[in-house]
Design an enzyme around this catalytic site. Structure first.
Site, PDB file in Angstrom:
ATOM      1  N   SER A  23      -2.269  -1.672   0.967  1.00 14.67           N
ATOM      2  CA  SER A  23      -2.405  -3.051   0.506  1.00 14.67           C
ATOM      3  C   SER A  23      -3.458  -3.760   1.328  1.00 14.67           C
ATOM      4  O   SER A  23      -3.718  -3.384   2.478  1.00 14.67           O
ATOM      5  CB  SER A  23      -1.068  -3.782   0.658  1.00 14.67           C
TER       6      SER A  23
ATOM      7  N   GLY B  69       9.282   6.090  -5.665  1.00 11.59           N
ATOM      8  CA  GLY B  69       9.509   4.761  -6.222  1.00 11.59           C
ATOM      9  C   GLY B  69       8.992   4.654  -7.645  1.00 11.59           C
ATOM     10  O   GLY B  69       8.405   3.643  -8.042  1.00 11.59           O
TER      11      GLY B  69
ATOM     12  N   ILE C 295       4.597  -0.595 -10.234  1.00  7.68           N
ATOM     13  CA  ILE C 295       3.395   0.236 -10.329  1.00  7.68           C
ATOM     14  C   ILE C 295       3.750   1.713 -10.413  1.00  7.68           C
ATOM     15  O   ILE C 295       3.100   2.471 -11.105  1.00  7.68           O
ATOM     16  CB  ILE C 295       2.501   0.080  -9.069  1.00  7.68           C
TER      17      ILE C 295
ATOM     18  N   TYR D 183       5.207  -6.141   7.717  1.00  6.98           N
ATOM     19  CA  TYR D 183       4.726  -5.575   6.445  1.00  6.98           C
ATOM     20  C   TYR D 183       3.256  -5.176   6.589  1.00  6.98           C
ATOM     21  O   TYR D 183       2.866  -4.055   6.245  1.00  6.98           O
ATOM     22  CB  TYR D 183       4.895  -6.576   5.293  1.00  6.98           C
TER      23      TYR D 183
END
Length: 296
Positions: A154, A25, A30, A179
Site C-alpha cells: 500500500s 483473503g 480485492i 499499519y
C-alpha cells in the site's frame, strides 16, 4: 499485442489454463475480484481463507460467474503460525505445482491486539504470516517456474519508518503507524526476496492497489467510515482495485522488474526507506528471528 492500456484501464487476454494460483483473503474485496478474474482466465484457484462460510459464498459466486469449477477453498489463518504450517503442508501434499502466490490478505488500523504467537496483529498478519507462508511454499513455487509471488502492499508504506527497536509495538502503539510499518515491511520483503530468487525463474512484485472500498475499513471510527462513503466517488471499486494485482500476476515480460513496486498497472516509485537495502536486510534478519526460521 496482448495488453491494451487506455485511460488507465489495463486489460489482457492472457490465459492461465493449467496454472495454479493461491490467493490469501480471497473471500472478500480485492482478493475476491482477483480470484474471479484469474478463474475466468482458466487457472486453478485456491482460496486461502480464515472464514470458511464467507469463502464458500464467494466461491459459489465465482463459479456461477466464470463457469470455472476448479476453484477450491483451503483454511488459512495468518494470525496463527500453526494454521500457516498446516495449510502449507496440505498444499505441498495435494498440489503438483504453484505458479502464482498472491499475498493479499490484510488487516488495517485495528485496535491493539496480538496474534496467537504474540505478534502485533497488523505486523503479524500483513507481514510475518505471509513471509512464513512464502517460505514454506517456496520449493513448490521454484519447482513450478516460471512463477510469480505478488505482495499486496500500500501507499501507506510511506507513512512511517520501521521501528526496529520496537517492531512489535510493545512500548507504544499507534494504529496508523503500525499499519504503515506492516506495508513498508511488505515492500522491503518483496525487494529482499527478489534478490534471493535471481536466476530461479521466480519473480516477486509488490504493489499499491489504490484506495479501495472494502471491509479493510471495518475497524474504523464512524467519522472515517462516513468520510469514506462521501469520498467513494474518488476511490476505486474493488474490481478496479484488483487490476494492479492481476497485472503483476499475468502481464508478460515483467520478469526484469522483479523486486519492483507497482501502482495503477505500471511501475511506481516507492519511498526512499522502502528502497533501502540495508534496512531490508535488517528486517529480513529480524523477521526470520521472530518466526524462528533459517532463511539465508
Amino acid at each position: 499485442n496482448k495488453s491494451i492500456v487506455c485511460c488507465n484501464r489495463w486489460s489482457s487476454q492472457e490465459r492461465l489454463d493449467g496454472k495454479t494460483v493461491i490467493i490469501t483473503g480471497a473471500n472478500t474485496g480485492i482478493g475476491k475480484e482477483t480470484a474471479r478474474d484469474l478463474a475466468r482466465r482458466g487457472a486453478r484457484i485456491i482460496m486461502a481463507c480464515r472464514d470458511l462460510e464467507r469463502a464458500e459464498e464467494a466461491r459459489r459466486d465465482i463459479l456461477e460467474d466464470t463457469g470455472n469449477e476448479n476453484v477450491v477453498i483451503r483454511k488459512l489463518d495468518l494470525s496463527d503460525t500453526k494454521s500457516i504450517r498446516a495449510f502449507a503442508e496440505l498444499i505441498i501434499k495435494e498440489e503438483k505445482q504453484l505458479n502464482i502466490l498472491i499475498n493479499n490478505a490484510g488487516v488495517m488500523m485495528c485496535p491493539y491486539s496480538k496474534t496467537a504467537d504474540g505478534f502485533e496483529l497488523q505486523l503479524g498478519v500483513n507481514h510475518l504470516g505471509h513471509v512464513l507462508l512464502t517460505y514454506l511454499l517456496l520449493d513448490l513455487i521454484k519447482h513450478s517456474a516460471p512463477a510469480r509471488i505478488v505482495v499486496v502492499a500500500s501507499v501507506a508504506h510511506t507513512w512511517t519508518g520501521l521501528r526496529l527497536d520496537d517492531i512489535n509495538s510493545e512500548r507504544s502503539y499507534d494504529t496508523m503507524k503500525a499499519y504503515g510499518q506492516s506495508k513498508l515491511a511488505n515492500v522491503l520483503f518483496a525487494r529482499s526476496l527478489a534478490k534471493r530468487l535471481q536466476g530461479t525463474g521466480v519473480s516477486v512484485f509488490s504493489l499499491h492497489p489504490g484506495v479501495v472500498q472494502s471491509d479493510l475499513w471495518r475497524h474504523q471510527h464512524q467519522c472515517i467510515q462516513v468520510a469514506v462513503k462521501i469520498f467513494r466517488i474518488f476511490t476505486k471499486t474493488t474490481v478496479e482495485g484488483a487490476q494492479t494485482t492481476i497485472y503483476c500476476a499475468v502481464e508478460a515480460g515483467l520478469e526484469s522488474q522483479s523486486g519492483g513496486y507497482f501502482s495503477d498497472c505500471a511501475p511506481a516509485r516507492c519511498s526512499r526507506t522502502a528502497s533501502d537495502d540495508d534496512l531490508a536486510q535488517q528486517l529480513w534478519e529480524i523477521t526470520c528471528n521472530m518466526l524462528g526460521i533459517t532463511w539465508q
